[in-house]
Design a protein around this motif. Sequence first.
Motif, PDB file in Angstrom:
ATOM      1  N   ALA A  98     -39.506  -0.996 -77.329  1.00 54.96           N
ATOM      2  CA  ALA A  98     -39.442  -2.217 -78.135  1.00 54.96           C
ATOM      3  C   ALA A  98     -40.690  -3.050 -77.904  1.00 54.96           C
ATOM      4  O   ALA A  98     -41.259  -3.057 -76.810  1.00 54.96           O
ATOM      5  N   TRP A  99     -41.126  -3.760 -78.946  1.00 52.27           N
ATOM      6  CA  TRP A  99     -42.280  -4.645 -78.813  1.00 52.27           C
ATOM      7  C   TRP A  99     -42.151  -5.800 -79.802  1.00 52.27           C
ATOM      8  O   TRP A  99     -41.525  -5.687 -80.845  1.00 52.27           O
TER       9      TRP A  99
ATOM     10  N   TRP B 169     -27.744   6.560 -83.620  1.00 51.43           N
ATOM     11  CA  TRP B 169     -28.863   5.644 -83.768  1.00 51.43           C
ATOM     12  C   TRP B 169     -28.966   5.066 -85.174  1.00 51.43           C
ATOM     13  O   TRP B 169     -29.077   3.857 -85.354  1.00 51.43           O
ATOM     14  N   ARG B 170     -28.931   5.895 -86.202  1.00 48.77           N
ATOM     15  CA  ARG B 170     -29.098   5.391 -87.571  1.00 48.77           C
ATOM     16  C   ARG B 170     -27.925   4.518 -88.000  1.00 48.77           C
ATOM     17  O   ARG B 170     -28.093   3.601 -88.811  1.00 48.77           O
ATOM     18  N   SER B 171     -26.751   4.778 -87.476  1.00 48.60           N
ATOM     19  CA  SER B 171     -25.618   3.909 -87.765  1.00 48.60           C
ATOM     20  C   SER B 171     -25.794   2.558 -87.089  1.00 48.60           C
ATOM     21  O   SER B 171     -25.401   1.522 -87.623  1.00 48.60           O
TER      22      SER B 171
ATOM     23  N   GLU C 212     -32.058   2.798 -90.552  1.00 45.75           N
ATOM     24  CA  GLU C 212     -33.499   2.797 -90.270  1.00 45.75           C
ATOM     25  C   GLU C 212     -33.802   3.598 -89.002  1.00 45.75           C
ATOM     26  O   GLU C 212     -33.102   3.478 -88.001  1.00 45.75           O
ATOM     27  N   GLN C 213     -34.872   4.394 -89.051  1.00 46.08           N
ATOM     28  CA  GLN C 213     -35.285   5.142 -87.871  1.00 46.08           C
ATOM     29  C   GLN C 213     -36.013   4.237 -86.870  1.00 46.08           C
ATOM     30  O   GLN C 213     -35.743   4.259 -85.674  1.00 46.08           O
ATOM     31  N   ASP C 214     -36.965   3.426 -87.358  1.00 45.15           N
ATOM     32  CA  ASP C 214     -37.744   2.517 -86.520  1.00 45.15           C
ATOM     33  C   ASP C 214     -37.674   1.114 -87.121  1.00 45.15           C
ATOM     34  O   ASP C 214     -38.621   0.659 -87.778  1.00 45.15           O
TER      35      ASP C 214
ATOM     36  N   SER D 246     -37.304   4.666 -82.454  1.00 39.43           N
ATOM     37  CA  SER D 246     -36.125   5.475 -82.163  1.00 39.43           C
ATOM     38  C   SER D 246     -36.257   6.142 -80.793  1.00 39.43           C
ATOM     39  O   SER D 246     -37.363   6.468 -80.348  1.00 39.43           O
ATOM     40  N   PRO D 247     -35.142   6.348 -80.094  1.00 33.02           N
ATOM     41  CA  PRO D 247     -35.193   6.960 -78.760  1.00 33.02           C
ATOM     42  C   PRO D 247     -35.754   8.376 -78.817  1.00 33.02           C
ATOM     43  O   PRO D 247     -35.647   9.071 -79.831  1.00 33.02           O
ATOM     44  N   GLU D 248     -36.344   8.800 -77.724  1.00 34.13           N
ATOM     45  CA  GLU D 248     -36.868  10.160 -77.615  1.00 34.13           C
ATOM     46  C   GLU D 248     -35.744  11.176 -77.754  1.00 34.13           C
ATOM     47  O   GLU D 248     -34.655  10.993 -77.210  1.00 34.13           O
TER      48      GLU D 248
END
Length: 287
Positions: free
Chosen positions: A43-44, A84-86, A91-93, A104-106
Amino acid sequence: MELMEDVRAGDWLLARAGGWAQVDGVAGTGFEAYARILHPVPAWRSDPADTDSWGIPRTVEEGRWRWADVAARTGATMHPLVQWRSLTGGEQDPELPGDWSVQSPEQGLLDTDLLAALTEHLAPATSTPQQLVAGLWTGHGELHDGGVRFVVLVTDGEADDLPDTAPVTEHAVPRDVRARALSGPFLDWPGREMLLFSTSASELADPSWPRTARWGWSEEWGAGMTPQLLWPAGHEWALASEIDWDSTIVAGSAELVAAILADPRLEAFPVGPEDALTDDSDLVNGS
């Protein structure tokens, strides 16, 4: 990490491979309990008032978030099968309130500091903590790039201006490992051919272990490649970071899983062996 010649060391777990896209399909059937560890979220935060010469906002803060930090900003619900997408509304990122952005997580890679934290629970849960086997998916691009890299140094002066030495920031994938990644023998895990390496809990307890791993390392890769499978010679537990999943599964005793779930360094949930972890398996937030 040392390349193993005899891939039969994985036959016991292969015989217990469960259903495709299920928890036991990546970590094996027949264990008392299973934990799912979510991979962290980069995150940034950018400051619109602080821009570079191109007018692009500069990053003024960055860190590593839990999925729960994202859910708190999107209104999603955290639960064992969250996807993640839910969580992010598809959105992915996504960009989030407060000028925050997250990546998105690795997938298929558990950060080495979290793996080190896990070894504190895994080591005492086996009679053979110094005899571990790590499975590495042969499809990693790093295993097939020829193992040769170039460093380009630029100077406005003469060649004599170039430094005599440069910091060592990588070591190539050894020739024998690259050859085995092409021709085997492999552990034929369903849909995932694996090379096997010997390792130990004491090696994995040091988060810098990839720098000396027998499968190569580069500053560019970061951790680069980490095990997709890990188990002890005593077969008391198994760890799986499926290459297409953004979480890691640990299968073992109820006591081991309870210790993992109680560790504040890990964002973990209990899951069942037949639970699916696919994009459409989050029935709480919607797929």
